[in-house]
Design an enzyme around this catalytic site. Structure first.
Site, PDB file in Angstrom:
ATOM      1  N   GLU A 293      25.640  67.769  36.985  1.00 55.25           N
ATOM      2  CA  GLU A 293      25.839  68.921  36.094  1.00 55.25           C
ATOM      3  C   GLU A 293      27.009  69.690  36.670  1.00 55.25           C
ATOM      4  OE1 GLU A 293      26.070  72.731  35.240  1.00 55.25           O
ATOM      5  OE2 GLU A 293      24.146  72.770  36.288  1.00 55.25           O
ATOM      6  N   CYS A 327      26.551  78.575  35.709  1.00 55.95           N
ATOM      7  CA  CYS A 327      27.221  77.504  34.967  1.00 55.95           C
ATOM      8  C   CYS A 327      27.196  77.796  33.472  1.00 55.95           C
ATOM      9  CB  CYS A 327      26.542  76.161  35.223  1.00 55.95           C
ATOM     10  SG  CYS A 327      26.287  75.765  36.949  1.00 55.95           S
TER      11      CYS A 327
END
Length: 540
Positions: A293, A327
């Site tokens: 990720e 994020c």
């Protein structure tokens, strides 16, 4: 001991509110004061050993970088090799341990974090990652507890999946084996829960792990290891090392028994690691699993039918909580011309109420960014915007004399392809493009085409046709997609997290799908009455 065991039904851990005057606040503040007053000596954990090299680095609060919280012991290539050896030595016993006993360790770890370690892991995250009390609570305590408990449920569901049909005289079975070799977990600074989940999930599936955390997260990583050990995790199952990235990679990615990478971090680093793995592919015993990720340039797309107050609140929370270092943080927004005056006024009004300062003062909403390198990068974007004459309507100031403080900054860009609309910043900077309210569909195309990333995004609209159009046209623009909400705050068991395109492999932390990546299935067919002649009926 034989049986099909029913594990405790997981429920999302309740998030404490830390209302002033409560025991929650009193106890957490006491732990913060205690940990600030001491200096911890943090070793590496390799097999049964606590390794202290004497080559130490210091740990500091980002909001008070002259204060020393302790030291950690740096390693070198020999320690990476030793960690791999320890993982491989522990492999057989751990892989052969019954699944319910592996699960019990992680369920106990969840209870320890929910109980006696809650204040310590929150305080560690507040002090060395500069999260306020609420952001630390939802991350270091609640999300980590949820990962541990829900993953145990997922593993039972996974193991229960068996072939639906058996022919007469045949029994078909599926066995879920750990990967053949060791898993390398490379974890980020910004979420303590992610730092624990990346080594923890493969371990739950019977794998053994070499774990390298971000240097700025070592303080709370140490607490995670304390919890795992207290919960009964055997030596060598997770090995924690503090070695430079190039040195670690040089050993890990050339090792025959490298079996998988579990990564959260930047897109550039992930692509480099993938290239390294590809270059060494012929050396490996098996094809490694690569799960990552990575970056994001997360959007908020607003339709003319939206509620201006709701949009403004989502932007302020989504862009500036934890200083935009999620994020999933809102980094670019597209506001229709009819709503922009009201959204702007509401945003500026709320931002005037936000206090900035150290995490130990619970009235502060904004704290420091993680380190000087990050500070300089974020500040360079703001400085460039000033030099380019782009409109900065809030913030724009920064100071690192005592802590790495950057004001929440709002840029309004007439050019929808201005660099702060396109490039990942990873800080408290939100760029807004105001579009013609009648050009909603064209702007959806712009949102989809602007960024290489596809992590999170949200749309706001009361008009249901607009909601459906946005959901369809932005189908590939975000792995986590929100309707009338900010693009942050995914909850384990509710919104599995991960994105595609330049944002990663979309293997969804907090879902059964992620656990599938850390197991290798074996099909077993048993025939009770095997044929005794080669012929088939058609031969007659």
């Amino acid at each position: 001991m034989n049986g099909f065991f029913k594990v405790p039904t997981p429920k999302n851990e309740r998030v404490r509110d830390y209302v002033p005057g409560t025991d929650e606040v009193k106890n957490l503040k006491a732990k913060l004061a205690e940990m600030r007053s001491e200096q911890r000596d943090v070793p590496m954990y390799i097999g049964s050993e606590e390794v202290r090299t004497g080559n130490t680095g210091t740990m500091h609060p980002p909001h008070d970088h002259k204060h020393v919280l302790g030291t950690f012991h740096r390693g070198d290539k020999t320690h990476v090799a030793a960690a791999i050896d320890a993982a491989l030595e522990a492999k057989e016993a751990w892989a052969n341990l019954s699944w319910e006993n592996r699960a019990s360790i992680f369920l106990k770890a969840a209870d320890l974090i929910a109980g006696e370690y809650r204040n310590e892991i929150n305080a560690a995250t507040m002090l060395c990652q500069s999260k306020n009390c609420y952001q630390a609570e939802i991350d270091a305590a609640c999300e980590l507890i949820d990962f541990l408990r829900f993953n145990v449920q997922y593993v039972t569901q996974l193991y229960a999946e068996q072939p639906p049909e058996n022919s007469p005289g045949v029994w078909n079975k599926l066995e879920y084996r750990p990967l053949e070799g060791f898993v390398f977990a490379l974890t980020p600074f910004n979420f303590t829960a992610i730092a624990a989940n990346l080594p923890g999930t493969p371990a739950l599936m019977g794998n053994t792990v070499v774990w390298k955390p971000a240097e700025t997260q070592i303080y709370s990583a140490h607490v995670i290891m304390k919890v795992f050990k207290e919960a009964g995790l055997p030596d060598g199952v997770i090995n924690l090392v503090y070695v430079s990235g190039p040195d670690t990679g040089d050993v890990v990615f050339k090792h025959r028994d490298f079996a998988g990478l579990h990564f959260t971090g930047s897109t550039g680093v992930f692509r480099h690691l993938w290239q390294e793995i590809g270059a060494n592919i012929a050396k490996y015993r098996t094809y490694p699993r690569i799960v990552g990720e990575t970056g994001g340039k997360d959007f908020v797309m607003v339709h003319k039918s939206s509620n201006a107050d709701q949009v403004a609140t989502a932007l302020v929370r989504g862009a500036f909580e934890f200083q935009g270092q999620k994020c999933s943080a809102a980094s670019r927004a597209y506001i229709p011309s009819n709503l922009w005056p009201a959204v702007k006024d509401k945003m500026l009004s709320m931002m005037k109420e936000m206090k900035m300062g150290p995490t130990e003062d619970f009235s502060n909403y904004i704290n420091a960014v993680i380190d000087e390198k990050s500070f300089d990068k974020i500040a360079s974007f703001i400085t460039q915007a000033k030099e380019d004459g782009v409109d900065i309507i809030a913030g724009g100031n920064f100071d690192k004399s005592e802590g790495y403080f950057i004001e929440p900054t709002v840029i309004v860009a007439s050019d929808p392809k201005y660099r702060t609309m396109c490039e990942e910043i990873f800080g408290p900077v939100l760029t807004i493009h105001v579009y013609d309210e009648v050009k909603y569909e064209e702007t959806l195309d712009l949102v989809d085409a602007t960024s290489e990333y596809a992590l999170t995004g949200s749309i706001f609209a009361k008009d249901r046709y607009a909601v459906e159009l946005g959901t369809v046209k932005l189908r590939n623009a975000a792995g986590n997609f929100y309707i009338n909400d900010k693009p942050t705050g995914a909850v384990v068991g509710q919104q599995p997290f991960g994105g595609a395109r330049g944002s990663g492999t979309n293997d969804k932390a907090g879902a059964k799908a992620n656990l599938m990546r850390w197991t290798s299935m074996r099909t077993i067919k048993e025939t009770f009455n095997a044929p005794k002649h080669f012929g088939y009926p058609f031969h007659q």
